[in-house]
Scaffold this motif. Structure first.
Motif, PDB file in Angstrom:
ATOM      1  N   SER A  98       0.854  -1.188   0.000  1.00 27.50           N
ATOM      2  CA  SER A  98       0.000   0.000   0.000  1.00 27.50           C
ATOM      3  C   SER A  98       0.888   1.235   0.000  1.00 27.50           C
ATOM      4  O   SER A  98       2.103   1.146   0.194  1.00 27.50           O
ATOM      5  CB  SER A  98      -0.938   0.012   1.215  1.00 27.50           C
ATOM      6  OG  SER A  98      -0.186   0.010   2.423  1.00 27.50           O
ATOM      7  N   ARG A 162      -4.665   2.291  -9.523  1.00 22.69           N
ATOM      8  CA  ARG A 162      -3.907   1.934  -8.327  1.00 22.69           C
ATOM      9  C   ARG A 162      -2.403   1.867  -8.541  1.00 22.69           C
ATOM     10  O   ARG A 162      -1.653   1.768  -7.568  1.00 22.69           O
ATOM     11  CB  ARG A 162      -4.383   0.593  -7.793  1.00 22.69           C
ATOM     12  CG  ARG A 162      -4.071  -0.583  -8.703  1.00 22.69           C
ATOM     13  CD  ARG A 162      -4.465  -1.892  -8.032  1.00 22.69           C
ATOM     14  NE  ARG A 162      -4.054  -3.046  -8.826  1.00 22.69           N
ATOM     15  CZ  ARG A 162      -4.129  -4.298  -8.400  1.00 22.69           C
ATOM     16  NH1 ARG A 162      -4.598  -4.541  -7.193  1.00 22.69           N
ATOM     17  NH2 ARG A 162      -3.737  -5.297  -9.165  1.00 22.69           N
ATOM     18  N   SER A 163      -1.920   1.922  -9.785  1.00 26.53           N
ATOM     19  CA  SER A 163      -0.482   1.774  -9.993  1.00 26.53           C
ATOM     20  C   SER A 163      -0.010   2.632 -11.151  1.00 26.53           C
ATOM     21  O   SER A 163      -0.774   2.980 -12.060  1.00 26.53           O
ATOM     22  CB  SER A 163      -0.119   0.309 -10.270  1.00 26.53           C
ATOM     23  OG  SER A 163      -0.566  -0.077 -11.560  1.00 26.53           O
TER      24      SER A 163
END
Length: 251
Positions: A98, A162-163
């Motif tokens: 995370s 998310r990336s």
């Protein structure tokens, strides 16, 4: 009192067994040399040789002015190769990855950032500061830079995926490779120690990296500070360029 005849090899093996069995837990401070000599039945010069061997093997660490401690095993073996991905590295070892964004801004590229991205000095770049976690334990923090002309709305796109790999794909970059990695050590600053939950004066690993598209054109540059006692780096043989130095200067 036990016999003082044990060799340094026997003393080393006995201490090592107590470490591997868990009887000596990570971060445990060993007793004084006289106490250890009695405990392990050896002479002082043999004990010192045994301790030095275990330090060399990474089983013990010496903190000057404090004593000898059982070393922690690294939480994470971070593999750096031509395709290095933070999330994949952690997930492959059963760890939850995370992160959090600390700051975002658009700034003129410094000479160092411009050289890494192969753009003009003072050309606009997106700058982002972050902190990364493994199982909610902070392991890294740093700054990343991208050419604002090539990635005009990068910061907005990062908020929806998310990336960074997915962000690159949204710009038509199907894959990318690590072009260069530079690693050096230094003492953590006060703010870094606080953010990474380190002891004052503890060393950190600084990793500078340049990623490039499959045509070899740089697409991202970053400099991250890693908690040295929670990670070890393994460089794969297909890594194009690795430069390792040791410095005392700040990031």
């Amino acid at each position: 009192m036990r016999s003082q005849g044990q060799t340094w090899v026997e003393a080393r093996d006995r201490i090592n067994l107590e470490i591997t069995s868990g009887r000596l837990a990570p971060d445990t401070r060993l007793p004084s040399e006289p106490e250890l000599c009695v405990l392990y039945g050896t002479r002082r010069h043999s004990l010192r040789k045994a301790l030095a061997a275990l330090v060399a093997e990474g089983k013990l660490r010496v903190e000057h002015g404090r004593g000898t401690f059982v070393e922690r095993a690294p939480l994470l073996n971070y593999v750096i190769g031509s395709r290095t991905r933070f999330r994949e590295n952690l997930m492959s070892q059963g760890l939850t990855a995370s992160g959090e964004t600390l700051a975002e801004m658009k700034i003129p590229a410094s000479a160092r950032v411009a050289a890494a991205l192969d753009i003009a000095v003072e050309a606009p770049v997106h700058a982002r500061s972050w902190r990364g976690f493994a199982n909610d334990l902070p392991i890294s923090m740093g700054w990343g830079y991208h050419d604002a002309a090539r990635f005009p709305d990068l910061q907005e796109r990062r908020r929806t995926v998310r990336s960074i790999t997915e962000v690159y794909r949204s710009y038509g970059i199907a894959d990318y490779r690590r072009l260069r990695t530079t690693v050096f050590t230094r003492i953590a600053s006060e703010s870094e120690a606080a953010m990474l939950m380190l002891r004052a004066g503890q060393s950190v690993l600084v990793v500078q990296k340049i990623d490039a598209d499959l045509d070899g054109r740089p697409i991202g540059f970053s400099e991250a500070v890693w908690a040295g006692d929670r990670v070890q780096f393994t460089f794969e043989s297909d890594q194009p360029t690795v430069m390792t130095t040791e410095r005392d200067s700040d990031v």
